[in-house]
Scaffold this motif. Structure first.
Motif, short mmCIF file in Angstrom:
data_model
loop_
_atom_site.label_atom_id
_atom_site.label_comp_id
_atom_site.label_asym_id
_atom_site.label_seq_id
_atom_site.Cartn_x
_atom_site.Cartn_y
_atom_site.Cartn_z
N ALA A 181 0.82 -1.22 0.00
CA ALA A 181 0.00 0.00 0.00
C ALA A 181 0.85 1.27 0.00
CB ALA A 181 -0.94 0.00 1.19
N GLU A 182 1.95 1.24 0.72
CA GLU A 182 2.86 2.38 0.82
C GLU A 182 2.10 3.66 1.18
OE1 GLU A 182 4.96 2.35 -2.89
OE2 GLU A 182 6.22 0.64 -2.29
N GLN A 183 2.11 4.66 0.29
CA GLN A 183 1.51 5.96 0.62
C GLN A 183 0.10 6.13 0.03
OE1 GLN A 183 3.29 8.09 2.71
NE2 GLN A 183 4.55 6.26 2.82
N SER A 184 -0.58 5.03 -0.27
CA SER A 184 -1.92 5.12 -0.86
C SER A 184 -2.99 5.16 0.22
CB SER A 184 -2.18 3.92 -1.78
OG SER A 184 -3.54 3.89 -2.17
N PRO A 185 -3.62 6.31 0.43
CA PRO A 185 -4.63 6.39 1.49
C PRO A 185 -5.84 5.49 1.21
CG PRO A 185 -4.66 8.37 0.13
CD PRO A 185 -3.45 7.59 -0.28
N ALA A 196 -8.32 -2.50 12.10
CA ALA A 196 -9.13 -1.58 11.30
C ALA A 196 -8.88 -0.14 11.74
CB ALA A 196 -10.61 -1.92 11.42
N LEU A 197 -8.79 0.05 13.05
CA LEU A 197 -8.56 1.39 13.60
C LEU A 197 -7.19 1.91 13.16
CD1 LEU A 197 -9.85 3.49 15.52
CD2 LEU A 197 -8.64 2.37 17.40
N GLU A 198 -6.19 1.05 13.18
CA GLU A 198 -4.86 1.46 12.76
C GLU A 198 -4.84 1.88 11.29
OE1 GLU A 198 -1.23 2.72 13.36
OE2 GLU A 198 -2.43 1.81 14.97
N GLN A 199 -5.59 1.17 10.47
CA GLN A 199 -5.66 1.53 9.05
C GLN A 199 -6.42 2.85 8.86
OE1 GLN A 199 -4.04 -0.23 6.33
NE2 GLN A 199 -3.08 -0.70 8.29
N ALA A 200 -7.40 3.10 9.70
CA ALA A 200 -8.13 4.37 9.64
C ALA A 200 -7.19 5.53 9.96
CB ALA A 200 -9.31 4.35 10.60
N TYR A 201 -6.37 5.36 11.00
CA TYR A 201 -5.40 6.39 11.35
C TYR A 201 -4.44 6.65 10.19
CZ TYR A 201 -6.70 5.57 16.28
OH TYR A 201 -7.37 5.43 17.47
N ARG A 202 -3.95 5.56 9.61
CA ARG A 202 -2.97 5.69 8.53
C ARG A 202 -3.60 6.37 7.31
NH1 ARG A 202 1.63 7.10 7.00
NH2 ARG A 202 2.73 5.85 5.45
N ALA A 203 -4.82 5.99 6.98
CA ALA A 203 -5.50 6.59 5.83
C ALA A 203 -5.71 8.09 6.04
CB ALA A 203 -6.83 5.89 5.59
N GLU A 218 -3.89 10.04 7.97
CA GLU A 218 -2.57 10.68 7.88
C GLU A 218 -2.22 10.99 6.42
OE1 GLU A 218 0.25 8.05 9.53
OE2 GLU A 218 -0.29 8.44 11.63
N LEU A 219 -2.64 10.10 5.53
CA LEU A 219 -2.29 10.23 4.12
C LEU A 219 -3.30 11.04 3.31
CD1 LEU A 219 -1.01 6.58 3.54
CD2 LEU A 219 0.38 8.66 3.66
N GLY A 220 -4.34 11.55 3.99
CA GLY A 220 -5.23 12.48 3.30
C GLY A 220 -6.67 12.07 3.12
N ILE A 221 -7.06 10.89 3.61
CA ILE A 221 -8.48 10.50 3.53
C ILE A 221 -9.28 11.45 4.43
CG2 ILE A 221 -10.11 8.76 4.40
CD1 ILE A 221 -9.24 7.95 1.75
N PRO A 222 -10.44 11.95 3.98
CA PRO A 222 -11.25 12.84 4.82
C PRO A 222 -11.58 12.21 6.18
CG PRO A 222 -12.08 12.82 2.58
CD PRO A 222 -11.02 11.75 2.65
N ALA A 223 -11.69 13.04 7.20
CA ALA A 223 -11.90 12.55 8.55
C ALA A 223 -13.19 11.74 8.68
CB ALA A 223 -11.91 13.71 9.54
N GLN A 224 -14.22 12.10 7.94
CA GLN A 224 -15.48 11.36 8.02
C GLN A 224 -15.57 10.31 6.89
OE1 GLN A 224 -17.83 11.29 10.42
NE2 GLN A 224 -16.32 12.52 11.52
N SER A 225 -14.55 9.45 6.83
CA SER A 225 -14.52 8.40 5.83
C SER A 225 -15.51 7.30 6.18
CB SER A 225 -13.12 7.80 5.74
OG SER A 225 -12.81 7.14 6.96
N MET A 226 -15.78 6.44 5.21
CA MET A 226 -16.68 5.31 5.46
C MET A 226 -16.14 4.42 6.57
SD MET A 226 -17.87 2.25 2.87
CE MET A 226 -18.62 3.41 1.71
#
Length: 230
Positions: free
Chosen positions: A171-175, A194-201, A203-211
């Protein structure tokens, strides 16, 4: 029970070590899925991987393939393009373009409709088509995510988690990849992962209110990062 499960059970009876089992499983999959027949000269579905000098030719080849074997009504599971069967069309597409994302999604849906892991007129199981795709393009995160999701839905938990670990490595830097991995972890009720992936996403720019975040909140499993580290 899949070939991988049968092989693992048999090898455990023989008293082999986990590393030996992993090697034997890989060998069994390679044989059953005919990975040696996946030519490295096949076309990569990812347009960003096409050489600039050949993009026009690759685009023409893909369009020609889809016009003759993967029309929209075939993708929607209405009827085959060639007149034989949808499964035959999908096999032809995936034989030439092993990591054709939309064809793989359609294959999974066809298997669900026919309630089988090997739809009519296909040469391999659905899992084998994924294995062949990843043998051809191991760094294709879309395929690996689709495969992990397929395994999770089939309750093949251990195999799904293995694919997710590999997915995170690629995945590298892909949010979006981290976000989608989190959704599959959530499906498996691996809430901390799942929570750790949410944090990482995020960090990389996924909007805070993601699915992913909304679903974690709905499950009562969302914690702000600072609270999670306490």
């Amino acid at each position: 029970m899949t070939l991988v499960h049968v092989t693992a059970a048999a090898l455990l009876v023989l008293g082999l070590l986990p590393m030996d089992i992993a090697r034997a499983q890989q060998s069994a999959v390679a044989g059953a899925c005919e990975l040696g027949n996946v030519s490295p000269n096949r076309w990569d579905y990812r347009r960003e991987r096409w050489p600039a000098a050949h993009k026009e030719r690759f685009e023409w080849q893909l369009k020609d393939l889809e016009v003759n074997h993967f029309r929209p009504y075939t993708e929607m599971l209405v009827r085959p393009t060639t007149g034989r069967s949808i499964g035959a069309d999908l096999h032809y597409v995936l034989r030439l373009w092993p990591n054709h994302h939309r064809a793989l999604v359609t294959l999974v849906r066809l298997g669900e409709r026919e309630r089988t892991d090997q739809p009519k007129d296909t040469f391999y199981t659905i899992s084998c088509y994924f294995e062949r795709s990843l043998h051809f393009a191991p760094d294709d995160t879309v395929v690996r995510g689709l495969y992990a999701n397929h395994l999770a839905k089939r309750s093949e938990r251990g195999l799904a988690l293995h694919q997710l670990e590999l997915l995170k490595q690629y995945a590298e830097q892909s949010p979006f990849t981290h976000h989608n991995a989190g959704l599959i972890y959530l499906e498996l009720q691996e809430f901390d992962r799942a929570l750790e992936q949410a944090y990482r996403a995020e960090e990389l720019g996924i909007p805070a209110q993601s699915m992913l975040r909304r679903r974690l909140e709905a499950a009562g499993k969302w914690r702000p990062r600072d609270a999670a580290q306490v």
